[in-house]
Scaffold this motif. Structure first.
Motif, PDB file in Angstrom:
ATOM      1  N   ILE A 140     -27.300  70.930  13.495  1.00 58.18           N
ATOM      2  CA  ILE A 140     -28.088  72.121  13.828  1.00 58.18           C
ATOM      3  C   ILE A 140     -28.611  71.991  15.255  1.00 58.18           C
ATOM      4  CG2 ILE A 140     -28.811  72.614  11.450  1.00 58.18           C
ATOM      5  CD1 ILE A 140     -31.476  71.253  12.089  1.00 58.18           C
ATOM      6  N   PRO A 141     -28.975  73.095  15.900  1.00 55.66           N
ATOM      7  CA  PRO A 141     -29.555  73.017  17.249  1.00 55.66           C
ATOM      8  C   PRO A 141     -30.898  72.277  17.235  1.00 55.66           C
ATOM      9  CG  PRO A 141     -28.790  75.241  16.785  1.00 55.66           C
ATOM     10  CD  PRO A 141     -28.732  74.494  15.490  1.00 55.66           C
ATOM     11  N   ARG A 300     -36.692  79.944  23.302  1.00 61.81           N
ATOM     12  CA  ARG A 300     -35.560  80.605  23.959  1.00 61.81           C
ATOM     13  C   ARG A 300     -34.325  79.704  23.938  1.00 61.81           C
ATOM     14  NH1 ARG A 300     -33.798  84.969  23.890  1.00 61.81           N
ATOM     15  NH2 ARG A 300     -35.883  85.780  24.357  1.00 61.81           N
ATOM     16  N   CYS A 301     -34.504  78.410  24.196  1.00 64.14           N
ATOM     17  CA  CYS A 301     -33.366  77.471  24.137  1.00 64.14           C
ATOM     18  C   CYS A 301     -32.743  77.483  22.751  1.00 64.14           C
ATOM     19  CB  CYS A 301     -33.831  76.054  24.479  1.00 64.14           C
ATOM     20  SG  CYS A 301     -34.120  75.752  26.226  1.00 64.14           S
ATOM     21  N   GLY A 308     -24.654  80.824  20.132  1.00 64.96           N
ATOM     22  CA  GLY A 308     -23.363  80.217  20.436  1.00 64.96           C
ATOM     23  C   GLY A 308     -23.293  79.422  21.711  1.00 64.96           C
ATOM     24  N   ALA A 309     -24.403  79.305  22.437  1.00 64.96           N
ATOM     25  CA  ALA A 309     -24.379  78.507  23.667  1.00 64.96           C
ATOM     26  C   ALA A 309     -24.235  77.035  23.313  1.00 64.96           C
ATOM     27  CB  ALA A 309     -25.668  78.732  24.459  1.00 64.96           C
TER      28      ALA A 309
END
Length: 332
Positions: A140-141, A300-301, A308-309
């Motif tokens: 996960i991010p 925001r990140c 998808g970044a």
């Protein structure tokens, strides 16, 4: 009575279940009059969406785990406010976990949040082993907020510019004519960056022989004990720059106990511009580390990663400012 279902809402509004689902997901493919009818029916029935069922169908929970290393530090509260405001605006909820408690009980700090299937993770503050987040970031991010520790690949770091902030504090005291300036330092990468910047600024102004640095644990008690030692020296400092506002409160307590008046006898600068620093009877000169903005940037990140970044982790630093209040004055 059983709770109302999506079928009940559809029957009340005179539409299909699939159209109700579209409305509840915020789809723009529904005509305004149909959307209004569905929302009105849901309100009249007291319908609440089943989050667990929606998570299964969408393969996401719409939750973000926040792992907080120090619940006692008010700077993190302001950071969380900035983080949560942007997450909430994007339909995400925040789940909070205490990293220190988890470690004391023998758990991996992130485990409880991962068990709840959070969509992403924000780690606030300094963790003993940030490299352990590498495995989490593969699933996960992950974003580190307010920390400057080296991050694993793919993990974003959002923090204040600690070197610039420490330079602002030190130059402020030098500009007031202080030469014997002591720094109560902290731990971790943040503490190290602030200490190095303090020492470099002192050297840059020809004050290398006046540099005094004392380690602390970044608590009020630590700031108090360190200040008692500093003020017991024959060449006691005329100014103290503390690594954070909490330690600075300990400095103020020690000065009062030893009969020194702030700022007439001793100038004090903190760091973080927390709510404590803004109390009228404290009115502490401090570095504003833009906690709210750091929280928003961390959110925001995370949102960019959801969209998808990919790629390597980025380091984003917010620009600090100096808030001059009543705890600093020209050197005696």
């Amino acid at each position: 009575m059983r709770p109302p279902t999506i079928r009940d809402v559809a029957d009340r509004a005179g539409v299909s279940k699939s159209l109700v689902s579209l409305v509840l997901r915020g789809s723009d493919q529904v005509r305004p009059e149909k959307r209004d009818a569905v929302l009105r029916a849901a309100q009249e029935l007291g319908y609440r969406p089943n989050a667990a069922a929606r998570s299964l169908s969408e393969q996401r929970t719409r939750t973000v785990g926040v792992l907080l290393n120090d619940l006692r530090n008010p700077w993190f509260v302001d950071l969380l406010d900035g983080l949560n405001s942007l997450l909430h605006a994007n339909g995400l909820r925040m789940l909070l976990a205490d990293a220190r408690l988890n470690r004391r009980t023998g758990q991996d700090p992130a485990d409880p949040l991962l068990e709840l299937r959070v969509d992403g993770l924000v780690v606030v503050g300094t963790l003993p082993d940030p490299a352990a987040l590498g495995a989490v970031a593969e699933r996960i991010p992950v974003v580190l907020a307010g920390s400057r520790e080296p991050a694993p690949p793919g993990v974003d770091v959002v923090a204040g510019d600690d070197e610039r902030g420490a330079r602002l504090a030190t130059e402020h005291l030098i500009g007031l004519g202080h030469r014997r300036i002591a720094h109560i330092a902290g731990y971790g990468a943040v503490g190290e960056l602030r200490r190095r910047s303090f020492e470099a600024t002192m050297r840059g102004h020809g004050l290398a022989d006046q540099v005094v640095t004392e380690p602390s644990d970044m608590t009020e008690e630590g700031g108090y004990r360190t200040t008692v030692r500093l003020l017991s020296r024959p060449d006691r400092p005329t100014a103290v720059f503390a690594v954070n506002d909490i330690a600075a409160i300990g400095v103020l307590s020690a000065a009062e106990e030893l009969g020194l008046r702030v700022p007439r006898d001793l100038s004090v600068v903190g760091y973080d511009n927390t709510s404590i620093a803004r109390l009228r009877h404290v009115w502490l000169t401090t570095v504003d580390n833009t906690s709210h903005e750091v929280g928003r940037r961390a959110a925001r990140c995370l949102l960019e990663r959801f969209e998808g970044a990919g790629g390597e982790g980025r380091v984003r630093l917010a620009t600090p400012t100096l808030e001059i209040r009543g705890s600093t004055a020209p050197a005696p």
